[in-house]
Design an enzyme around this catalytic site. Structure first.
Site, PDB file in Angstrom:
ATOM      1  N   LYS A   9       0.888  -1.314   0.105  1.00 58.62           N
ATOM      2  CA  LYS A   9      -0.133  -0.134  -0.011  1.00 58.62           C
ATOM      3  C   LYS A   9       0.808   1.228  -0.006  1.00 58.62           C
ATOM      4  CE  LYS A   9      -4.463  -1.739   1.126  1.00 58.62           C
ATOM      5  NZ  LYS A   9      -5.488  -1.849   2.301  1.00 58.62           N
ATOM      6  N   ARG A  50      -3.642  -9.935   4.812  1.00 58.43           N
ATOM      7  CA  ARG A  50      -4.254 -10.074   3.279  1.00 58.43           C
ATOM      8  C   ARG A  50      -2.978  -9.590   2.411  1.00 58.43           C
ATOM      9  NH1 ARG A  50      -6.475  -6.867  -0.868  1.00 58.43           N
ATOM     10  NH2 ARG A  50      -8.129  -7.822  -2.022  1.00 58.43           N
TER      11      ARG A  50
END
Length: 279
Positions: free
Chosen positions: A217, A257
């Site tokens: 991210k 995840r």
């Protein structure tokens, strides 16, 4: 009928399978069904506990697709992978997609809106008995950056997740089927993401399994920026992702995840051995 969450004796590793043309890290690589199936089996062979199949990008600024397009992307993949015995979750905010995916063999509903995007999602979760991952969310991808305003991000995210839990329980979802996700990067800027990770145990202490989705991210890219301030691209964020996976596991997260299963599986396995004091 309720489906038990995976419990491998360590932090669960959920492998990301984006059947989309525009996801931020691997958009277009697995839009073809054959490529998607091959990648899912590769992640499963490496040790993934769950394959998370999504047909709509939720990257910042992404445009929405219609429900039928989403269904057409994910159902062929879910049917074949379920028939092969893989444990699957469906990454969707739409009740119709979730219901179709569970019917096709998905075991878990991963809803980044926490039930806010579609009021019928709670009914589907209750009726199917599928575990429901409730992520903290304030708006769709087009708008979420403008919604990243907090006085105390940890307290506010906890309170908003508590409201989603109360709504889910009120709709008949079993407490044992609820998983929480603090929603890193969704209506969050980098300082918010780091504050949430720093206080991850406060989310674990809410009494539900916690999923952490930090993989590749933006906040990692900014942390690892070069000398000119240019963020490191997603492909160069895997070591940092694995570090987050180890730290999340040590803080008591139920799952992580990730896009690259191998590095994070090694990381959470080390974290579990560290906690036990033995291999």
């Amino acid at each position: 009928m309720s489906t038990a969450l995976p419990s491998p004796g360590r932090c669960v590793v959920m492998g990301v399978l984006n059947v989309t043309p525009d996801s931020f890290s691997d958009g277009g690589r697995y839009l073809d069904t054959g490529a998607a199936l091959a990648h899912a089996h590769e992640m499963w062979a490496r040790g993934a506990d769950v394959i998370d199949v999504g047909g709509e990008s939720t990257r910042p600024g992404a445009s929405r697709v219609d429900a039928q397009t989403e269904i057409d992307r994910v159902l062929p993949v879910i049917r074949e992978l379920a028939a092969d015995g893989l444990c699957l979750s469906v990454d969707t905010t739409r009740a119709a997609v979730a219901e179709a995916a569970v019917d096709a063999g998905a075991a878990i509903i991963n809803d980044v809106s926490g039930g806010l995007a579609d009021p019928n999602m709670a009914k589907v979760a209750a009726a199917t008995g599928a575990p429901w991952i409730l992520m903290h969310w304030r708006g769709h991808s087009k708008d979420m950056n403008q919604l990243a305003r907090y006085d105390d991000v940890v307290a506010e995210v906890r309170a908003e997740l508590t409201a989603r839990v109360d709504a889910a329980l009120g709709a008949g979802v079993s407490a044992e089927n609820i998983v929480l996700d603090p929603g890193l990067g969704f209506a969050k800027h980098a300082p918010h993401d780091w504050a949430l990770l720093h206080d991850l145990r406060s989310f674990v202490d809410m009494g539900f399994p916690v999923l952490v989705g930090a993989s590749r991210k933006r906040f990692l890219g900014r942390l690892l920026a070069d000398e000119h301030g240019e963020p490191r691209p997603p492909s160069g964020r895997e070591d940092a992702t694995a570090a987050i996976s180890a730290l999340a596991a040590a803080a008591g997260a139920w799952g992580v995840r990730v896009h690259s299963v191998g590095a994070s599986l090694d990381a959470v396995t080390v974290a579990a051995a560290w906690e036990r004091g033995r291999g």
